[in-house]
Design a protein around this motif. Structure first.
Motif, PDB file in Angstrom:
ATOM      1  N   TYR A  91      40.898  38.306  37.842  1.00 20.37           N
ATOM      2  CA  TYR A  91      39.473  38.116  38.200  1.00 20.37           C
ATOM      3  C   TYR A  91      38.634  39.058  37.202  1.00 20.37           C
ATOM      4  CZ  TYR A  91      41.472  36.055  42.511  1.00 20.37           C
ATOM      5  OH  TYR A  91      41.995  35.344  43.334  1.00 20.37           O
ATOM      6  N   LEU A  92      38.996  39.463  36.188  1.00 25.80           N
ATOM      7  CA  LEU A  92      38.318  40.489  35.224  1.00 25.80           C
ATOM      8  C   LEU A  92      37.283  39.448  34.543  1.00 25.80           C
ATOM      9  CD1 LEU A  92      40.584  42.928  34.125  1.00 25.80           C
ATOM     10  CD2 LEU A  92      38.996  43.271  35.590  1.00 25.80           C
ATOM     11  N   TYR A  93      37.458  38.066  34.506  1.00 26.63           N
ATOM     12  CA  TYR A  93      36.771  37.134  33.654  1.00 26.63           C
ATOM     13  C   TYR A  93      35.766  36.433  34.403  1.00 26.63           C
ATOM     14  CZ  TYR A  93      40.972  38.055  31.103  1.00 26.63           C
ATOM     15  OH  TYR A  93      42.055  38.732  30.361  1.00 26.63           O
ATOM     16  N   PRO A  94      34.642  35.904  33.810  1.00 26.74           N
ATOM     17  CA  PRO A  94      33.689  35.121  34.312  1.00 26.74           C
ATOM     18  C   PRO A  94      34.327  34.086  34.940  1.00 26.74           C
ATOM     19  CG  PRO A  94      32.859  35.801  32.253  1.00 26.74           C
ATOM     20  CD  PRO A  94      34.293  36.120  32.309  1.00 26.74           C
ATOM     21  N   LEU A  95      33.580  33.459  35.962  1.00 31.34           N
ATOM     22  CA  LEU A  95      34.114  32.378  36.894  1.00 31.34           C
ATOM     23  C   LEU A  95      34.158  31.062  36.012  1.00 31.34           C
ATOM     24  CD1 LEU A  95      34.931  31.181  39.597  1.00 31.34           C
ATOM     25  CD2 LEU A  95      32.539  30.813  39.940  1.00 31.34           C
ATOM     26  N   LEU A 108      35.552  38.918  45.012  1.00 32.09           N
ATOM     27  CA  LEU A 108      36.932  38.873  43.907  1.00 32.09           C
ATOM     28  C   LEU A 108      36.628  39.519  42.568  1.00 32.09           C
ATOM     29  CD1 LEU A 108      37.941  35.174  44.826  1.00 32.09           C
ATOM     30  CD2 LEU A 108      38.856  37.266  45.762  1.00 32.09           C
ATOM     31  N   TYR A 109      35.498  39.330  42.034  1.00 32.98           N
ATOM     32  CA  TYR A 109      35.499  39.693  40.459  1.00 32.98           C
ATOM     33  C   TYR A 109      35.730  40.955  40.269  1.00 32.98           C
ATOM     34  CZ  TYR A 109      33.057  39.940  36.041  1.00 32.98           C
ATOM     35  OH  TYR A 109      32.739  40.373  34.736  1.00 32.98           O
ATOM     36  N   GLY A 110      36.661  41.384  39.358  1.00 33.25           N
ATOM     37  CA  GLY A 110      36.998  42.694  38.917  1.00 33.25           C
ATOM     38  C   GLY A 110      37.895  43.175  39.989  1.00 33.25           C
ATOM     39  N   THR A 111      38.369  42.720  40.966  1.00 29.61           N
ATOM     40  CA  THR A 111      39.302  43.530  41.868  1.00 29.61           C
ATOM     41  C   THR A 111      40.994  43.258  41.361  1.00 29.61           C
ATOM     42  OG1 THR A 111      39.759  41.461  43.203  1.00 29.61           O
ATOM     43  CG2 THR A 111      38.054  42.866  44.011  1.00 29.61           C
ATOM     44  N   GLN A 112      41.088  42.484  40.481  1.00 31.83           N
ATOM     45  CA  GLN A 112      42.583  42.188  40.151  1.00 31.83           C
ATOM     46  C   GLN A 112      42.520  41.599  38.647  1.00 31.83           C
ATOM     47  OE1 GLN A 112      44.946  39.508  42.356  1.00 31.83           O
ATOM     48  NE2 GLN A 112      44.474  40.422  44.183  1.00 31.83           N
ATOM     49  N   PRO A 113      43.445  41.728  37.719  1.00 34.23           N
ATOM     50  CA  PRO A 113      43.453  41.459  36.340  1.00 34.23           C
ATOM     51  C   PRO A 113      43.012  39.948  36.150  1.00 34.23           C
ATOM     52  CG  PRO A 113      45.313  42.745  36.499  1.00 34.23           C
ATOM     53  CD  PRO A 113      44.895  42.573  38.234  1.00 34.23           C
ATOM     54  N   ILE A 125      30.761  30.283  34.319  1.00 29.75           N
ATOM     55  CA  ILE A 125      29.519  30.488  35.385  1.00 29.75           C
ATOM     56  C   ILE A 125      29.236  31.868  35.972  1.00 29.75           C
ATOM     57  CG2 ILE A 125      29.010  29.571  37.627  1.00 29.75           C
ATOM     58  CD1 ILE A 125      31.528  27.636  36.945  1.00 29.75           C
ATOM     59  N   PHE A 126      27.687  32.254  35.877  1.00 31.85           N
ATOM     60  CA  PHE A 126      27.184  33.303  36.160  1.00 31.85           C
ATOM     61  C   PHE A 126      26.079  33.281  37.343  1.00 31.85           C
ATOM     62  CE2 PHE A 126      28.284  33.327  31.625  1.00 31.85           C
ATOM     63  CZ  PHE A 126      29.124  34.366  31.447  1.00 31.85           C
ATOM     64  N   LEU A 127      26.141  34.635  37.974  1.00 27.84           N
ATOM     65  CA  LEU A 127      25.012  34.551  38.782  1.00 27.84           C
ATOM     66  C   LEU A 127      23.846  35.523  38.040  1.00 27.84           C
ATOM     67  CD1 LEU A 127      26.388  36.145  41.881  1.00 27.84           C
ATOM     68  CD2 LEU A 127      25.201  34.077  41.904  1.00 27.84           C
ATOM     69  N   ARG A 128      22.703  34.738  38.176  1.00 23.55           N
ATOM     70  CA  ARG A 128      21.244  35.421  37.366  1.00 23.55           C
ATOM     71  C   ARG A 128      21.125  36.650  38.038  1.00 23.55           C
ATOM     72  NH1 ARG A 128      18.408  32.528  33.997  1.00 23.55           N
ATOM     73  NH2 ARG A 128      19.142  30.413  35.105  1.00 23.55           N
ATOM     74  N   LYS A 129      20.665  37.706  37.294  1.00 20.15           N
ATOM     75  CA  LYS A 129      20.238  39.032  38.054  1.00 20.15           C
ATOM     76  C   LYS A 129      18.731  38.731  38.620  1.00 20.15           C
ATOM     77  CE  LYS A 129      23.185  42.177  35.443  1.00 20.15           C
ATOM     78  NZ  LYS A 129      23.700  42.227  34.160  1.00 20.15           N
ATOM     79  N   ILE A 168      30.628  30.367  44.649  1.00 20.94           N
ATOM     80  CA  ILE A 168      30.215  31.394  43.430  1.00 20.94           C
ATOM     81  C   ILE A 168      29.715  32.927  43.871  1.00 20.94           C
ATOM     82  CG2 ILE A 168      28.357  31.617  41.530  1.00 20.94           C
ATOM     83  CD1 ILE A 168      28.507  28.591  41.623  1.00 20.94           C
ATOM     84  N   LEU A 169      29.250  32.829  45.009  1.00 22.71           N
ATOM     85  CA  LEU A 169      28.788  33.815  45.678  1.00 22.71           C
ATOM     86  C   LEU A 169      30.008  34.995  45.960  1.00 22.71           C
ATOM     87  CD1 LEU A 169      25.451  33.241  47.664  1.00 22.71           C
ATOM     88  CD2 LEU A 169      25.502  34.512  45.609  1.00 22.71           C
TER      89      LEU A 169
END
Length: 112
Positions: A46-50, A39-44, A105-109, A32-33
């Protein structure tokens, strides 16, 4: 051999994880980390939440094992820790098929 202990946030029940469970929880948390840091935001794609299916592919494990580890990560903290779980998830209904409720799935700030 020490057993990892985790406390459920809402009930306060302490649960001991055996070595296999602890390894799976660590693997899922690492992936998840990895997704959100690398990966998040690097390619189309990976633009979505896990999602649960993407996490299954990253971990190379089945949905039951990943779901159990995800629930442990989202609802428990290590014994002695006063912090909130670093991971959370939701299950929002899909737009076209309302009965389909995929995991997001999200990471908590840190400030959350």
């Amino acid at each position: 051999m020490t057993m990892e202990k985790r406390m459920w946030v809402r009930s306060g029940i302490v649960e001991e994880l055996d070595e296999k469970q602890a390894r799976l929880v660590r693997l899922v948390q690492e992936k998840i980390l990895f997704y959100y840091r690398r990966l998040y935001g690097t390619q189309p794609r990976y633009l979505y939440p896990l999602s649960l299916s993407r996490l299954m592919k990253l971990c190379n494990r089945n949905s039951q094992a990943i779901t159990n580890a995800l629930r442990l990560l989202a609802n428990t903290v290590p014994v002695g820790s006063d912090s909130r779980p670093p991971i959370f998830y939701d299950r929002k209904a899909a737009q076209r098929n309302k009965s389909h409720r995929p995991y997001r799935i999200f990471l908590r700030k840190k400030s959350d």
